[in-house]
Design an enzyme around this catalytic site. Structure first.
Site, PDB file in Angstrom:
ATOM      1  N   TYR B 124       3.882  -3.290   6.059  1.00 38.76           N
ATOM      2  CA  TYR B 124       3.090  -4.315   5.390  1.00 38.76           C
ATOM      3  C   TYR B 124       3.741  -4.640   4.055  1.00 38.76           C
ATOM      4  O   TYR B 124       4.007  -3.735   3.248  1.00 38.76           O
ATOM      5  CB  TYR B 124       1.647  -3.849   5.158  1.00 38.76           C
ATOM      6  CG  TYR B 124       0.840  -4.966   4.549  1.00 38.76           C
ATOM      7  CD1 TYR B 124       0.375  -6.006   5.345  1.00 38.76           C
ATOM      8  CD2 TYR B 124       0.604  -5.020   3.175  1.00 38.76           C
ATOM      9  CE1 TYR B 124      -0.311  -7.074   4.789  1.00 38.76           C
ATOM     10  CE2 TYR B 124      -0.085  -6.082   2.611  1.00 38.76           C
ATOM     11  CZ  TYR B 124      -0.543  -7.108   3.424  1.00 38.76           C
ATOM     12  OH  TYR B 124      -1.213  -8.178   2.882  1.00 38.76           O
ATOM     13  N   GLN B 186      -6.787  -7.617   7.770  1.00 34.98           N
ATOM     14  CA  GLN B 186      -6.582  -8.104   9.143  1.00 34.98           C
ATOM     15  C   GLN B 186      -5.172  -7.781   9.646  1.00 34.98           C
ATOM     16  O   GLN B 186      -4.977  -7.527  10.845  1.00 34.98           O
ATOM     17  CB  GLN B 186      -6.908  -9.602   9.273  1.00 34.98           C
ATOM     18  CG  GLN B 186      -6.201 -10.539   8.317  1.00 34.98           C
ATOM     19  CD  GLN B 186      -6.970 -10.733   6.999  1.00 34.98           C
ATOM     20  OE1 GLN B 186      -7.706  -9.851   6.550  1.00 34.98           O
ATOM     21  NE2 GLN B 186      -6.780 -11.879   6.374  1.00 34.98           N
ATOM     22  N   SER B 233      -0.193   1.781  -9.352  1.00 36.13           N
ATOM     23  CA  SER B 233       1.116   2.313  -9.714  1.00 36.13           C
ATOM     24  C   SER B 233       1.078   2.980 -11.098  1.00 36.13           C
ATOM     25  O   SER B 233       0.238   2.654 -11.927  1.00 36.13           O
ATOM     26  CB  SER B 233       2.122   1.167  -9.690  1.00 36.13           C
ATOM     27  OG  SER B 233       3.427   1.656  -9.735  1.00 36.13           O
ATOM     28  N   GLN B 255       6.099  -0.880 -16.000  1.00 36.48           N
ATOM     29  CA  GLN B 255       4.948  -0.445 -15.215  1.00 36.48           C
ATOM     30  C   GLN B 255       3.730  -1.318 -15.524  1.00 36.48           C
ATOM     31  O   GLN B 255       3.005  -1.738 -14.630  1.00 36.48           O
ATOM     32  CB  GLN B 255       4.640   1.029 -15.501  1.00 36.48           C
ATOM     33  CG  GLN B 255       3.736   1.659 -14.469  1.00 36.48           C
ATOM     34  CD  GLN B 255       4.324   1.545 -13.087  1.00 36.48           C
ATOM     35  OE1 GLN B 255       5.472   1.896 -12.839  1.00 36.48           O
ATOM     36  NE2 GLN B 255       3.561   1.001 -12.158  1.00 36.48           N
ATOM     37  N   HIS B 258       2.984  -4.638 -13.692  1.00 31.58           N
ATOM     38  CA  HIS B 258       2.610  -4.647 -12.269  1.00 31.58           C
ATOM     39  C   HIS B 258       1.196  -5.164 -12.049  1.00 31.58           C
ATOM     40  O   HIS B 258       0.941  -5.960 -11.151  1.00 31.58           O
ATOM     41  CB  HIS B 258       2.727  -3.247 -11.660  1.00 31.58           C
ATOM     42  CG  HIS B 258       4.061  -2.989 -11.054  1.00 31.58           C
ATOM     43  ND1 HIS B 258       4.567  -3.754 -10.051  1.00 31.58           N
ATOM     44  CD2 HIS B 258       4.997  -2.034 -11.305  1.00 31.58           C
ATOM     45  CE1 HIS B 258       5.778  -3.294  -9.714  1.00 31.58           C
ATOM     46  NE2 HIS B 258       6.059  -2.261 -10.468  1.00 31.58           N
ATOM     47  N   GLU B 322       3.403   9.264 -10.428  1.00 30.04           N
ATOM     48  CA  GLU B 322       4.209   8.627  -9.386  1.00 30.04           C
ATOM     49  C   GLU B 322       5.685   8.550  -9.842  1.00 30.04           C
ATOM     50  O   GLU B 322       6.576   8.993  -9.158  1.00 30.04           O
ATOM     51  CB  GLU B 322       3.667   7.221  -9.112  1.00 30.04           C
ATOM     52  CG  GLU B 322       4.409   6.482  -8.012  1.00 30.04           C
ATOM     53  CD  GLU B 322       4.015   5.004  -7.945  1.00 30.04           C
ATOM     54  OE1 GLU B 322       3.310   4.519  -8.856  1.00 30.04           O
ATOM     55  OE2 GLU B 322       4.432   4.332  -6.990  1.00 30.04           O
ATOM     56  N   HIS B 323       5.902   7.957 -11.023  1.00 30.27           N
ATOM     57  CA  HIS B 323       7.239   7.904 -11.624  1.00 30.27           C
ATOM     58  C   HIS B 323       7.223   8.713 -12.907  1.00 30.27           C
ATOM     59  O   HIS B 323       6.291   8.594 -13.691  1.00 30.27           O
ATOM     60  CB  HIS B 323       7.641   6.472 -11.993  1.00 30.27           C
ATOM     61  CG  HIS B 323       7.551   5.489 -10.872  1.00 30.27           C
ATOM     62  ND1 HIS B 323       6.445   4.695 -10.670  1.00 30.27           N
ATOM     63  CD2 HIS B 323       8.436   5.173  -9.892  1.00 30.27           C
ATOM     64  CE1 HIS B 323       6.662   3.930  -9.610  1.00 30.27           C
ATOM     65  NE2 HIS B 323       7.847   4.188  -9.117  1.00 30.27           N
ATOM     66  N   ASP B 356      13.331   1.422  -8.490  1.00 31.22           N
ATOM     67  CA  ASP B 356      12.486   0.407  -7.857  1.00 31.22           C
ATOM     68  C   ASP B 356      13.300  -0.505  -6.938  1.00 31.22           C
ATOM     69  O   ASP B 356      12.785  -1.027  -5.954  1.00 31.22           O
ATOM     70  CB  ASP B 356      11.818  -0.475  -8.924  1.00 31.22           C
ATOM     71  CG  ASP B 356      10.704   0.241  -9.641  1.00 31.22           C
ATOM     72  OD1 ASP B 356      10.203   1.251  -9.104  1.00 31.22           O
ATOM     73  OD2 ASP B 356      10.328  -0.196 -10.749  1.00 31.22           O
ATOM     74  N   HIS B 415      -3.389  33.735  28.661  1.00 32.09           N
ATOM     75  CA  HIS B 415      -2.181  33.714  27.836  1.00 32.09           C
ATOM     76  C   HIS B 415      -1.317  34.945  28.147  1.00 32.09           C
ATOM     77  O   HIS B 415      -0.095  34.865  28.196  1.00 32.09           O
ATOM     78  CB  HIS B 415      -2.539  33.712  26.349  1.00 32.09           C
ATOM     79  CG  HIS B 415      -2.993  32.380  25.829  1.00 32.09           C
ATOM     80  ND1 HIS B 415      -4.170  31.797  26.216  1.00 32.09           N
ATOM     81  CD2 HIS B 415      -2.419  31.504  24.947  1.00 32.09           C
ATOM     82  CE1 HIS B 415      -4.303  30.627  25.589  1.00 32.09           C
ATOM     83  NE2 HIS B 415      -3.261  30.438  24.821  1.00 32.09           N
TER      84      HIS B 415
END
Lengths: 432, 432
Positions: B124, B186, B233, B255, B258, B322-323, B356, B415
């Site tokens: 996506y 969707q 982010s 950052q 964003h 994250e970073h 990035d 077994h």
């Protein structure tokens, strides 16, 4: 077992469909339990343990004395077996250690990836009809190889308030830090949120009944990771005319005895194998203490006949079985063509129970068709792989224009500026 | 930015807390969309696209002509940059290919693990305020290295019914099989369930707004895997007195631009760096087309001062960014002490925008503190690691007793029998 001959591809989807459970009532009940554990901590755990397990616990944690007592109750034979299994699991999982590889992608641009242990992990060990001490080995051994700092475990106690001695002994030899007498959804809640007694963990592992499974699913909403989604255990056996019907029957039964919802499938290219295996099943099943469970499981199980191995393999890749036994002449060749399965047992002498206990592979595996996208538990499950990068002044000079162009095209000008200010500085220094 | 001096450990939890969103309304709306896509397929997708994106589409799939048209619209400079980035991403992710290692855990017991591509994956690519063609590279390149058989992509079209040319061009050079003009929840539903036009996939990757994120979470209930849970982010910069305030400011801004919910943190041991960075921020922010977004994000951002780097590192490991940019003198030494982060940028010339876009590391990373238990996207994300085992007759003889003992102790007699019938057969053959 229902025997299906040469099913058309259009029928496969129906044949491989797993049973679905209506989860709505379950969802609500589990959500309530989790909410209560989150709000009330230990007192909720004790109340829920009294309510569901019928035992009053003063201390949730297993004491040092209980560990010592447990060790005395485990036979030397079982201790030796546990040690052999532990060593094999350790050998195989240690082979999964990943070395750091430094890659210079552009001159002056160094990238690498490092496996770092997840600091705090929680293991859930069920104790319903069978004490699953083998699962302790399967989860705690890789956790220790990964060097997780805190490894805790929850398992429900019996009516006397005790955990199975072999389970405790296994926890001890594998270096589990703390064991708590908590079962069900409340155990998952305790490890996800933390309570006065139970430390909060970052990732929860282990099998369980539908309450446990649903609780694991729900705590992911709160940022806790889990090993994988779960469903009833499964085996598929692929047999040609070189298979041994007695082996095949025993393998099918070792899955069937797990629970009435166990999924058991025999795929074969030999009509003789079908009749002989069915005869063996009837004979062997009568010897089993858990035969009533196994019989119920077999009622929902299927034998599927195909004319050729190619179609059989195609079908099995669609089914994506948790365990797949290849009891065929060219087992190794066929193994290379398996693209969806949790764990594959190659050849007549590779029974599932070897992997369940002691060969070294992990027995925590994706069921329910999840093998199409999920792996079983491995060393990877206990680490994060953090990426690192270092750009030298030369590196940023070499790659700077590329980054600036892309950042500008994405309309992210500060991203571009982060490069520009560095290039500018280097130009100034170069001009000095 | 709010400046906090020497926060006590007791305050850390509050400082590192990420914003929470009340998801109940969102949950319901997304569930409805998914249900509709599942039931009505393409016609639901077209109706929802008309409703949410305001465009009427005859064909959901991007046509060959549209790809050709897109290629014409991308400048040579951008094409070259995309190619450089693609090559670096390929180099780094190719280094993650795992060789099959055969381990003989007990004599005659062979265990190995093989990476097998997930057959069908869906990517996506959002297209809100910025066309994220870089994300196409980050997801499609490892999918191709893994040899996924079917790689499809969904991305919302603009008011003219077109997808950004660079996004389409990136999809083409990375070998994406099919691209669909579908956005939002969707799109996730289409890839999870499949429709007349959109093939069903086994795993869904990629960032998105809260509808997309919630839809990804919900489709996991239906057995579809996702790359990781998501959140806004984040970047954390650790700076000592050797840092360059202009670089630090630009990194924080890249950052902040964003989105208004971006999480930006500066941790430093230098008061001088604080004042100089704040001054730089004021200067640089005025140059940005997205300054209004960046200003809002900075309002919620924090500068945290600690007296020593040890405490700073401890704090950053709790935050699990994250970073994480290490703009400190001993950057490499400190990098070894980072245990929770998505991706680490080591030293003054390693800006986040390098990762990035083009250095080679992946930019799809765990946010929201998930870095404590999750890794970023890597080659691993596109494969399952299937385990295999082969026991020779010698192997089952060596390990048989161990398995039998453990199976019996767990009360699983079938077994045990699976081993016993094999040992019996070998005894008979040996006696022949």
């Amino acid at each position: 077992m229902r025997v299906i001959f040469r099913p058309e591809k259009s029928e496969w989807e129906k044949i491989i469909a797993r049973p679905t459970i209506d989860a709505e009532v379950l969802e609500q009940r589990v959500a309530e339990i989790l909410h209560r554990v989150r709000r009330e901590g230990d007192s909720a755990l004790k109340a829920l343990t009294a309510q569901y397990d019928g035992i009053e616990l003063e201390n949730l944690a297993v004491s040092e004395e209980e560990f010592i007592e447990a060790e005395k109750q485990v036979t030397t034979e079982l201790k030796n077996s546990l040690e052999t299994a532990r060593r094999n699991i350790e050998k195989f999982h240690a082979s999964q250690v990943e070395e750091v590889k430094m890659v210079e992608t552009t001159k002056g641009v160094f990238c690498w990836r490092k496996s770092v242990p997840i600091e705090k992990v929680g293991l859930y060990i069920p104790a319903g009809s069978a004490p699953l001490f083998s699962t302790v080995l399967m989860l705690a051994v890789p956790a220790k190889i990964a060097s997780c700092k805190e490894v805790i475990m929850c398992s429900p106690a019996d009516k006397e308030g005790k955990i199975n001695p072999a389970t405790l002994y296994a926890a001890k030899i594998c270096g589990v830090d703390k064991v708590f007498k908590i079962g069900g959804a409340q155990a998952i809640g305790a490890m996800a949120f933390g309570t006065e007694s139970v430390p909060k963990v970052y990732k929860i592992f282990g099998p369980g009944n539908q309450f446990v499974t649903e609780a694991k699913r729900q705590v992911t909403k709160f940022g806790v990771a889990i090993d994988m989604p779960a469903g009833p255990s499964e085996v598929a056996v692929l047999a040609d005319e070189t298979a041994e019907p007695a082996f095949v029957a025993a393998d099918l039964l070792s899955q069937a005895e797990h629970g009435v919802d166990s999924q058991v499938i025999l795929v074969t290219t030999s009509e003789k194998i079908i009749s002989e295996t069915l005869a063996e099943l009837e004979k062997q099943i009568e010897k089993l203490p858990r035969r009533e469970i196994a019989k119920k499981a077999l009622e929902n199980s299927k034998v599927i006949f195909f004319d050729d191995l190619d179609t059989a393999v195609e079908f099995l890749n669609e089914y994506a079985s948790e365990h797949l036994i290849l009891a065929v002449e060219k087992a190794e060749e066929l193994a290379d063509r398996i693209i969806n399965a949790g764990s594959v047992f190659v050849g007549n002498y590779s029974c599932e129970s070897a992997g369940d206990y002691a060969s070294g592979t992990n027995h925590t595996l994706p069921t329910n068709g999840f093998a199409k996208a999920f792996s079983g538990v491995s060393l990877d499950s206990f680490v994060k792989k953090i990426t690192f990068q270092r750009l030298t002044p030369e590196g940023i000079c070499n790659l700077g224009k590329t980054i600036e162009t892309m950042a500008e095209a994405e309309g992210l000008h500060a991203h571009k500026m982060a490069v520009s200010v560095r290039l500018e500085k280097l130009r100034q220094e170069g001009g000095d």
